[in-house]
Write an enzyme that holds these catalytic residues in place. Structure first.
Site, PDB file in Angstrom:
ATOM      1  N   GLY A   1     100.711  23.617 -88.560  1.00 52.29           N
ATOM      2  CA  GLY A   1     100.734  21.798 -87.658  1.00 52.29           C
ATOM      3  C   GLY A   1     101.305  20.773 -87.677  1.00 52.29           C
TER       4      GLY A   1
ATOM      5  N   GLU B   1     103.701  26.524 -82.533  1.00 51.66           N
ATOM      6  CA  GLU B   1     103.358  26.299 -81.345  1.00 51.66           C
ATOM      7  C   GLU B   1     104.225  24.722 -81.491  1.00 51.66           C
ATOM      8  OE1 GLU B   1      99.234  25.687 -79.097  1.00 51.66           O
ATOM      9  OE2 GLU B   1      99.479  25.178 -81.445  1.00 51.66           O
TER      10      GLU B   1
ATOM     11  N   GLY C   1      99.761  16.555 -89.336  1.00 53.94           N
ATOM     12  CA  GLY C   1      98.992  15.828 -90.141  1.00 53.94           C
ATOM     13  C   GLY C   1      99.642  16.035 -91.274  1.00 53.94           C
ATOM     14  N   GLY C   2      99.021  15.462 -93.024  1.00 48.03           N
ATOM     15  CA  GLY C   2      99.169  15.063 -93.358  1.00 48.03           C
ATOM     16  C   GLY C   2      99.468  16.641 -94.394  1.00 48.03           C
TER      17      GLY C   2
ATOM     18  N   LYS D   1      86.426  10.244 -95.302  1.00 44.77           N
ATOM     19  CA  LYS D   1      85.481   8.661 -95.159  1.00 44.77           C
ATOM     20  C   LYS D   1      85.015   8.626 -96.713  1.00 44.77           C
ATOM     21  CE  LYS D   1      85.389   8.685 -90.686  1.00 44.77           C
ATOM     22  NZ  LYS D   1      86.422   8.007 -90.290  1.00 44.77           N
TER      23      LYS D   1
ATOM     24  N   GLY E   1      96.639  26.639 -80.217  1.00 46.76           N
ATOM     25  CA  GLY E   1      96.846  27.996 -80.621  1.00 46.76           C
ATOM     26  C   GLY E   1      96.756  28.148 -82.306  1.00 46.76           C
TER      27      GLY E   1
END
Length: 311
Positions: free
Chosen positions: A97, A120, A99-100, A243, A218
Site C-alpha cells: 500500500g 493495486e 505510506g511509511g 499524535k 482494495g
C-alpha cells in the site's frame, strides 16, 4: 498537425497512463466518449490501450500530474518493515500500500531476489525494488515477467520510470483486485495499514473523526486473495499510537465501519511485535493485540477487554 493528429496516423492508440482502475471499464461502457489528453501522462502497457476509433471527442490539457512525494521513513516504520520483511519468502509476489510502513518494508527487502509484483497501486517504493533488480517476476504464475498494477502515484522521477516501461502492465481494477486472480500467484504477500483495529482484529481503514476519510479500496480484496494463495500471507501493519503517543490505534471498539473483518485478518504488526490471529479465540486475540499496543494504553485496553468479557 497536433500531437494527437500525428497519433491517429501512427499507431492510433492512447493509454490510460497512471489511472486504469475503473476508467477503462467506464470508457468502454460509455455511449459517447470524451477523452482528456496530456503530454505529461506516462504511456503504460498492459490492458491500458484505447484506440482513437473508440473516441468521439479529444480535449488537450497539458498540465503537470499530481505528485505524491515520498517522505522519509521513521525509525518505527523501519522497524515494522523489518519485522514484515523477515517473514517474506524468496519469490514472493507483493502487494504494497501507500505510506511509511510500506516504504519501510521495501527498504528491508533490498537483499531479496526474484520477487514479483501484483498490486493495486504502484508507488516509488516498489519502483525502487524493480530498479535495483530485486523484482524480476520470473516466478509468477500469471502475467509472467510483468509487474501488474491498476493505478500509480509518485513524483516526477517515478512517472518517468513508468513511461514506456515494458516490464510494467496496467490492468482494470476488476482484474487486479479480484481475489480469485490474486490467489493464482503463489506466495502472495499483502501489506496494508489501517486507521484503527479493535481488540478482536477488525479493521476500520476508512473512517476518521465521524466522517468518511477514504474509500474501502482494495484492502479486503488483497487480504483474502493473499490468504487463498499457496504460501500466501497478509499483514495489517501500523504504528501502535499516533499524535505523539496520545491516541492508540488499537481500540476496544471501532469508531467507524468494518473495512476488513476480524475473521479475514492474518498477521498484525506494530513496532512492538507480530501476531498471527488465525485460529485464535477472542480472548487470545485481545491479549495478543494488547501486547502489540503502546505500553501507555495497555492497562486501559485490558480493563476494556474485561468489561467486554473478552478477558
Amino acid at each position: 498537425m497536433s500531437d494527437y493528429e500525428r497519433l491517429k496516423y501512427s499507431n492510433g492508440y492512447f493509454t490510460f497512463g497512471t489511472n486504469n482502475d475503473y476508467t477503462s471499464s467506464a470508457a468502454r461502457a460509455a455511449k459517447r466518449l470524451i477523452v482528456e489528453v496530456n503530454q505529461n501522462m506516462p504511456r503504460v502497457f498492459g490492458r491500458s490501450l484505447l484506440h482513437i476509433s473508440e473516441v468521439d471527442t479529444i480535449v488537450e490539457h497539458h498540465v503537470p500530474l499530481p505528485m505524491l512525494k515520498p517522505r522519509p521513513v521513521t525509525e518505527q516504520e523501519r522497524k515494522i518493515g523489518q519485522l514484515i520483511a523477515e517473514r517474506i519468502p524468496e519469490h514472493a509476489c507483493l502487494q504494497i500500500g501507500v505510506g511509511g510502513v510500506p516504504s519501510g518494508v521495501c527498504e528491508a527487502l533490498m537483499d531479496w531476489q526474484d520477487l514479483g509484483i501484483h498490486t493495486e497501486v504502484l508507488v516509488p517504493a516498489l519502483a525502487s525494488l524493480i530498479q535495483n533488480g530485486v523484482v524480476t517476476n520470473k516466478w509468477k504464475k500469471i502475467n509472467l515477467g510483468k509487474s501488474v498494477f491498476t493505478f500509480a502515484m509518485g513524483d516526477e522521477a517515478f512517472y518517468n520510470f513508468i513511461n514506456d516501461n515494458i516490464s510494467l502492465e496496467s490492468h482494470p481494477v476488476n482484474y487486479v483486485n479480484d481475489p480469485a486472480v490474486i490467489a493464482q500467484n503463489d506466495n502472495v504477500v499483502s501489506v496494508n495499514s489501517t486507521i484503527e483495529m479493535n481488540l478482536t482484529g477488525a479493521c476500520n481503514s476508512e473512517y476518521v473523526g465521524g466522517h468518511q476519510f477514504t474509500s474501502t479500496g482494495g484492502q479486503l480484496d488483497f487480504v483474502q486473495g493473499a490468504y487463498a494463495s499457496k504460501g500466501g500471507m497478509s499483514f495489517i501493519a501500523f504504528q501502535s499510537s499516533i499524535k505523539d503517543g496520545k491516541i492508540s490505534k488499537i481500540v476496544p471498539r471501532l469508531s467507524g465501519p468494518v473495512t476488513t473483518p476480524r475473521t479475514d485478518v492474518h498477521y498484525v504488526v506494530t513496532e512492538n511485535g507480530v501476531v498471527d490471529l488465525k485460529g485464535l479465540s477472542s480472548t487470545e486475540r485481545a491479549e495478543s493485540l494488547i501486547g502489540l499496543a503502546d505500553p501507555a494504553f495497555r492497562d486501559e485496553l485490558t480493563a476494556a477487554a474485561k468489561s467486554m468479557h473478552l478477558i
